[in-house]
Write an enzyme that holds these catalytic residues in place. Structure first.
Site, short mmCIF file in Angstrom:
data_model
loop_
_atom_site.label_atom_id
_atom_site.label_comp_id
_atom_site.label_asym_id
_atom_site.label_seq_id
_atom_site.Cartn_x
_atom_site.Cartn_y
_atom_site.Cartn_z
N ASP A 12 -7.32 -2.78 2.25
CA ASP A 12 -6.17 -3.10 1.42
C ASP A 12 -6.19 -4.62 1.16
O ASP A 12 -7.06 -5.34 1.67
CB ASP A 12 -4.86 -2.64 2.08
CG ASP A 12 -3.77 -2.40 1.03
OD1 ASP A 12 -3.89 -2.94 -0.09
OD2 ASP A 12 -2.78 -1.70 1.31
C1 NOJ Z 1 -1.58 -3.43 -1.69
C2 NOJ Z 1 -1.14 -2.00 -1.61
O1 NOJ Z 1 -0.84 -1.66 -0.27
C3 NOJ Z 1 -2.15 -1.01 -2.15
O2 NOJ Z 1 -1.58 0.26 -2.17
C4 NOJ Z 1 -2.59 -1.45 -3.52
O3 NOJ Z 1 -3.50 -0.51 -4.03
C5 NOJ Z 1 -3.20 -2.82 -3.43
N1 NOJ Z 1 -2.21 -3.78 -2.95
C6 NOJ Z 1 -3.71 -3.31 -4.79
O4 NOJ Z 1 -2.65 -3.55 -5.63
#
Ligand code: NOJ
Length: 749
Positions: free
Chosen positions: A284
């Site tokens: 993430d």
């Molecule tokens: C953080 C989020 O937790 C995730 O779900 C997302 O895909 C990414 N950022 C990219 O935006």
């Protein structure tokens, strides 16, 4: 299947249900040839994902994108909206970098890309897998035409936490429903061939346990038994893996003490080992770097080594692998083979998507023009929004509003009567529209659709939009009071702002925000019937409304077609059929409250109020249970039958029930089948959903619905982490929600 859905499914020729292979001999051979030519820096570059023109997380360093791409330091770009710029980046990658490896563009496509559908939690309330698959097909078509090859979706985190802002991204609290929806989403996005220009790779996230963050706070700690993890968290992930999700994303949270990004147990042992999944794992947003903040890695080298060994192939946004991986190899913390394996997975995905054969496959301006925001996409956006709405209360049959309804003047009142800002009726996760600046004229607000529709039916309609800022509420409140006084029926539109739904939008109170229950009280003063329409992204509590307002329609955040879908449901053109995919509590203190809980040794339901598991100051019953939703007609369930009273481990049991539409209008019912294992080796939930069927019945019509249960439905994970079924007694329940059910018992021999 309804005509629209059937048409869309046909249109995109999704009839085949084959799983997409994550590797083929041909692709593997091409990957090996390329891998041999790559330098270590180029390999680490492929494991690096950099941020594009919008940010969806904490501040991270951004360097000159084009020169990074040219040097082979960028494997992927996330969250980039500018189409022409994506072409330039791809040109830079394939024409100017040494090996010409194309970039893969990743994007959060959460409830539509350009055409915005209801939020995922609302979609789950439709229990309509065909529609969900069809809408993801549209989302994939739009996203791929705009140059995106990979979506960070589906979010399959099961959650019992309404405080958690991201509960809106998932399918609610049930592992069975969550698993079916996960499959539908993967199929919808990926189709049967990732190399088609209108399919994109999916990413099942967040692996794992994120929906159980303590206190419902984003990025927070998760601690749970292996048994609970396997029983409640993993089924939707397993379903996504089995459906061929090309990628997975790990998670920000720690799971039983270890940050998920460096959690070998779930990524390597379970996902790749037990489940035999061989796709690509992305971190993430900077979650590789955040292992240092967790205090689980000392520096970038340590973080890189720990995350790679645990199975994380690509580093999203933080650049930690770029800083630490080379040294990790030099110091012997990781092996060349481990790096190569991660790079193989990245390259394989690019081959699968057809990017090596045509890096501009998804960057064709003509296709883009043809495929974005087609008017027919709106039809599905409207029908899914309508079928995801849940009728919570309809005392005295106030709804539907028909020409013969006993009113003349209708007042639409509230902060969500005609709002044009804050991404209302949508959510933060509509990044395809841009971050904050978006074309608000694309949303059909309730007033835009309801006013003309009700006027055409002969009613006089007024609209009073209430602004919730302190500076204007007083003026707006008096206008609202007057409008309510002058009307015969009030439709009160309350809820949450769109921008308050999504990541980093957790709450510590479940009350309707900004004191909105006051508005319902105020407009009820004149003793006129009030219909409350709620736009929320999570279970909220609204005790006064629950008690005093005759009709409540939960519209969630319905997306672009909010107003039209409301017209359909409020006027009875569409008979509501939505059912809650998550329990609605009476008060915050009951959280976590969920239908598939254990019985305890002292259940209040059967053993009275004292010395039993309950509260002095509250009921233990929810405001509305899982699976609940009313219709404008009534359904009678009768004659539940089993094909046998006892089955052996190898036999299948048939459970049948008759359902009759006893009302005067046609309606769709979601018939739900639950079990309770009464004598397992460990305590089992009082109910577990094992099947459901959406049936449409005309007035007076009866249908026999049959569910099949086999050993696989009766198995569970025990404390020794064995997946098994125990001989003994089981109850089976069938009904229109998790509480009002018919039941019968059988024995497993
Ligand atoms: C953080 C989020 O937790 C995730 O779900 C997302 O895909 C990414 N950022 C990219 O935006």
């Amino acid at each position: 299947m309804r005509p629209i859905v059937a048409l869309l499914v046909m249109l995109f020729s999704l009839s085949a249900r084959t799983q997409i292979p994550t590797s083929t001999p041909d692709i593997d051979a091409r990957v090996e040839v390329l891998l041999k030519k790559m330098t270590l820096d180029e390999k680490i570059g492929q494991m690096n994902q950099v941020t594009g023109d919008i940010s969806t997380g904490t501040n991270v360093a951004q360097s000159d994108m084009m020169s990074q791409i040219r040097s082979g330091h960028v494997g992927s770009v996330l969250s980039h909206t500018n189409f022409d710029n994506k072409i330039k980046m791809q040109e830079e990658a394939v024409k100017k970098s040494r090996l010409g490896i194309p970039i893969i563009f990743g994007f959060d496509v959460i409830h539509g890309y350009k055409t915005i559908f209801p939020i995922p939690l609302a979609q789950a309330a439709s229990w309509d897998l065909a529609s969900i698959e069809a809408l993801e097909r549209i989302a994939a078509t739009e996203a791929s035409s705009d140059g995106q090859n990979w979506t960070f979706s589906p979010m399959v985190d099961l959650s019992r936490e309404p405080r958690w802002g991201r509960v809106m991204e998932g399918a609610g609290e049930d592992p069975y429903l969550g698993a079916r929806i996960a499959e539908a989403r993967v199929k919808g996005f990926q189709g049967t061939d990732l190399a088609q220009p209108n399919t994109i790779a999916t990413c099942a996230k967040h692996f794992a346990g994120y929906g159980f963050s303590e206190g419902g706070r984003d990025y927070n700690t998760v601690d749970m038994s292996e048994q609970r993890l396997r029983e409640f968290v993993m089924p939707p992930f397993k379903a996504a893996a089995d459906a061929g999700s090309a990628t997975f994303m790990n998670a920000f949270n720690t799971l039983n003490g270890t940050p998920c990004t460096m959690n070998k147990h779930i990524q390597e042992d379970m996902l790749r080992g037990e489940w035999k999944w061989n796709g690509m794992m992305v971190s993430d947003w900077n979650s590789v770097g955040e292992t240092m903040v967790h205090g689980s890695a000392s520096d970038v080298v340590d973080a890189s080594a720990k995350c790679l060994i645990a199975g994380c192939d690509m580093d999203m946004a933080g650049g930690t692998y770029m800083l630490g991986m080379k040294k990790a190899l030099e110091e012997g913390r990781v092996t060349q083979d481990q790096i190569d394996e991660a790079v193989r997975r990245v390259l394989r995905l690019k081959f699968q998507l057809g990017l090596f054969d045509n890096p501009f496959l998804y960057l064709n301006a003509k296709t883009r023009e043809q495929n974005l925001e087609k008017p027919e996409y709106r039809d599905l956006a409207r029908s899914v929004a309508a079928e995801s709405m849940v009728l919570l209360k309809n005392d005295g049959g106030v709804l539907p509003i028909t020409p013969s309804s006993p009113f003349k003047k209708i007042a639409l009142i509230g902060p969500y009567a005609d709002s044009r800002g804050n991404k209302d009726y949508m959510s933060f996760w509509t990044l395809g529209l841009g971050m904050r600046e978006y074309d608000s004229t694309k949303v059909v607000t309730p007033a835009m659709a309801l006013k003309p529709a009700l006027e055409a039916m002969g009613f006089e309609v007024t609209v009073t939009q209430i602004c919730m800022d302190a500076a204007c509420t007083e003026v707006d409140y008096s206008a609202a009071l007057k409008a309510a006084r002058d009307a015969d029926l009030v439709i009160c539109l309350l809820g949450e702002r769109g921008l308050d739904c999504g990541e980093s939008r957790c709450v510590s109170s479940l009350e309707l925000p900004r004191g909105q229950e006051t508005i319902a009280r105020m407009v009820s003063r004149g003793n006129k019937p009030v219909v409350t329409v709620l736009f929320n992204s999570r279970p909220l509590v609204f005790p006064w409304i629950t008690e005093n307002v005759p009709a409540i329609l939960l519209a969630w955040q319905p997306g672009f077609e909010a107003g039209n879908a409301l017209v359909d449901v409020l006027t009875g053109k569409v008979n509501p059929s939505g059912k809650l995919p998550i329990t609605f509590p009476r008060n915050l203190g009951q959280v976590p409250i969920y239908y598939n809980h254990l019985n305890t040794g002292r259940p209040q339901e059967t053993m009275g109020t004292m010395w039993t598991s309950g509260y002095l100051d509250s009921s233990v019953q929810p405001a509305w249970p899982f699976g609940f939703g009313l219709s404008y007609t009534q359904f009678r369930y009768f004659d539940i039958q089993l094909s046998k009273s006892a089955i052996s481990m190898d036999e299948t049991l048939e459970v049948s029930i008759n359902v009759t539409n006893t009302g005067s209008v046609a309606g769709t019912e979601v018939v739900q089948c639950y079990i309770h294992d009464l004598s397992a080796d460990i305590a089992r939930p009082v109910k577990e959903l094992k099947g459901f069927e959406r049936i449409k019945l005309n007035p007076g019509e009866t249908r026999k619905v049959v569910f099949k249960l086999s050993k696989d439905d009766l198995r569970y994970w025990n404390q020794d982490i064995q997946f098994k079924a125990d001989p003994g007694k089981f109850k089976v329940f069938v009904g229109g929600n998790s509480q009002d059910v018919k039941e019968v018992e059988f024995t497993l021999r």
